[in-house]
Design a protein around this motif. Structure first.
Motif, PDB file in Angstrom:
ATOM      1  N   VAL A 190       0.842  -1.204   0.000  1.00 15.68           N
ATOM      2  CA  VAL A 190       0.000   0.000   0.000  1.00 15.68           C
ATOM      3  C   VAL A 190       0.874   1.250   0.000  1.00 15.68           C
ATOM      4  CG1 VAL A 190      -1.697   1.338   1.294  1.00 15.68           C
ATOM      5  CG2 VAL A 190      -1.936  -1.142   1.136  1.00 15.68           C
ATOM      6  N   LEU A 191       1.871   1.290   0.878  1.00 14.98           N
ATOM      7  CA  LEU A 191       2.726   2.469   0.975  1.00 14.98           C
ATOM      8  C   LEU A 191       3.560   2.658  -0.293  1.00 14.98           C
ATOM      9  CD1 LEU A 191       3.820   2.200   4.713  1.00 14.98           C
ATOM     10  CD2 LEU A 191       2.042   3.648   3.712  1.00 14.98           C
ATOM     11  N   SER A 192       3.984   1.564  -0.886  1.00 10.72           N
ATOM     12  CA  SER A 192       4.706   1.658  -2.158  1.00 10.72           C
ATOM     13  C   SER A 192       3.793   2.177  -3.263  1.00 10.72           C
ATOM     14  CB  SER A 192       5.267   0.288  -2.546  1.00 10.72           C
ATOM     15  OG  SER A 192       6.264  -0.134  -1.644  1.00 10.72           O
ATOM     16  N   ALA A 193       2.530   1.761  -3.240  1.00  4.75           N
ATOM     17  CA  ALA A 193       1.566   2.241  -4.235  1.00  4.75           C
ATOM     18  C   ALA A 193       1.295   3.731  -4.055  1.00  4.75           C
ATOM     19  CB  ALA A 193       0.270   1.449  -4.127  1.00  4.75           C
ATOM     20  N   ILE A 194       1.216   4.171  -2.802  1.00  4.02           N
ATOM     21  CA  ILE A 194       1.037   5.604  -2.535  1.00  4.02           C
ATOM     22  C   ILE A 194       2.221   6.380  -3.108  1.00  4.02           C
ATOM     23  CG2 ILE A 194       1.088   7.328  -0.681  1.00  4.02           C
ATOM     24  CD1 ILE A 194      -0.723   5.412   0.930  1.00  4.02           C
ATOM     25  N   ALA A 195       3.435   5.883  -2.872  1.00  3.34           N
ATOM     26  CA  ALA A 195       4.623   6.551  -3.411  1.00  3.34           C
ATOM     27  C   ALA A 195       4.593   6.586  -4.942  1.00  3.34           C
ATOM     28  CB  ALA A 195       5.886   5.837  -2.925  1.00  3.34           C
ATOM     29  N   ALA A 196       4.178   5.484  -5.552  1.00  2.00           N
ATOM     30  CA  ALA A 196       4.092   5.440  -7.011  1.00  2.00           C
ATOM     31  C   ALA A 196       3.061   6.433  -7.531  1.00  2.00           C
ATOM     32  CB  ALA A 196       3.751   4.021  -7.469  1.00  2.00           C
ATOM     33  N   SER A 197       1.941   6.554  -6.813  1.00  2.00           N
ATOM     34  CA  SER A 197       0.898   7.490  -7.242  1.00  2.00           C
ATOM     35  C   SER A 197       1.383   8.927  -7.135  1.00  2.00           C
ATOM     36  CB  SER A 197      -0.376   7.294  -6.412  1.00  2.00           C
ATOM     37  OG  SER A 197      -0.269   7.843  -5.114  1.00  2.00           O
ATOM     38  N   VAL A 198       2.163   9.229  -6.089  1.00  2.00           N
ATOM     39  CA  VAL A 198       2.700  10.578  -5.923  1.00  2.00           C
ATOM     40  C   VAL A 198       3.651  10.916  -7.070  1.00  2.00           C
ATOM     41  CG1 VAL A 198       4.219  12.001  -4.471  1.00  2.00           C
ATOM     42  CG2 VAL A 198       2.382  10.637  -3.430  1.00  2.00           C
TER      43      VAL A 198
END
Length: 321
Positions: A26-34
């Motif tokens: 989830v946190l990696s996906a948030i970083a990717a979205s940013v």
């Protein structure tokens, strides 16, 4: 590895090594979205779409584009069951398993036309859904700052393997910077907010017209020669407190100036980040982390920052209720 060594050599991937697998996704996906939003904002139009979201806010082309970037990244990670955004304020099935994520894809869109720093905000809960849950149940929260650098600040619970290094604290707050390569470099391994600093961001100043306590607070700040640091963007204003060593962001209300900040998408996640960094939050009743969500559009006042500075704001926060 010491915290100084972490900051010098660390990456996002290394910082998440001890995190539970699904939460790490989830946190990696948030970083990717940013990273995707940052790229989109370089060319996205700041004109209005001619439509409003379900909460009544006028939408910019950039708002819609950022919202799409985040949903796509969360859907692809396989660890998000439900997601809800300020642009689409309902529970959306994303087909994953483990977590629910609420987010404001583009906080501060009203100032983006002036090319000022803006941000994104994320709150992460274990399991399904948001209504009926408290802010304190968040297992992680994050915000991004899109400015001269793209930064990601993440607050999360400390993993068992990290307890000794974190001196027994329950949460850690870390800052990452997006490199030209697309990688995230750990820039600060343990972000902390000091007890006090003479620096303030006074939001919703119109409320001083019929909130006498807030008016006195602002006058007191000026008489005590506090420094004003207010951009009109919630994320960059909070980040100034974390980056420059303290201060306070204060957004009270009054009878004619009601609350605008959304609990689910803004106040709950930022309260977790602030308190995890050793600061305080207040919503007029107590810690904003004790708030419980009753509806996606629930709104409230908010004060964030150094503990001693937040305490000085309580009369103004209480007077607005």
């Amino acid at each position: 590895m010491s915290l100084a060594q972490e900051a010098k050599h660390g990456t996002l991937e290394a910082a998440l090594e001890n995190v539970e697998t699904q939460l790490g996704k989830v946190l990696s996906a948030i970083a990717a979205s940013v990273a995707s939003v940052a790229d989109t904002l370089r060319t996205a139009s700041t004109s209005e779409t001619g439509t409003s979201n379900a909460l009544g806010d006028k939408q910019l082309v950039a708002d819609v584009a950022a919202d799409s970037c985040v949903f796509a990244a969360l859907r692809a990670c396989g660890a998000v069951e439900l997601a809800s955004s300020e642009e689409q304020p309902a529970d959306h099935e994303l087909g994953g398993s483990g977590y629910s994520v609420a987010f404001d894809p583009l906080d501060g869109s009203s100032i983006i036309g002036a090319n000022w720093a803006v941000g994104s905000i994320f709150g992460v809960w274990r399991g399904r859904g948001f209504v009926g849950r408290s802010a304190r149940e968040q297992v992680a929260a994050a915000y991004a700052v899109y400015g001269p650098k793209t930064l990601l600040v993440v607050a999360r619970r400390v993993a068992a393997a990290e307890v000794a290094a974190r001196q027994g604290r329950q949460h850690v707050v870390q800052e990452f910077v997006l490199l030209p390569s697309g990688a995230w470099q750990l820039s600060r391994a343990d972000v902390r907010i000091p007890e006090s600093k003479k620096c303030f961001a006074s939001a919703n100043l119109r409320a001083t017209a019929d909130n006498a306590a807030y008016r006195q607070l602002v006058l007191g700040w000026m008489e005590e020669r506090y420094t004003l640091r207010y951009s009109g963007g919630l994320v960059p204003d909070l980040h100034h407190i974390l980056a420059k060593g303290g201060g306070v962001f204060c957004n009270p209300t009054s009878p004619t100036c009601p609350a605008k900040l959304r609990c689910l998408y803004e106040t709950f996640p930022l309260a977790l980040i602030t308190e995890a960094a050793g600061g305080s939050s207040h919503d007029g009743r107590g810690s904003a982390l004790d708030g419980r969500l009753e509806a996606h559009d629930q709104r409230g006042p908010l004060c964030l920052g150094s503990t001693a500075e937040v305490a000085k704001c309580l009369p103004a926060m209480l007077a607005g209720l």
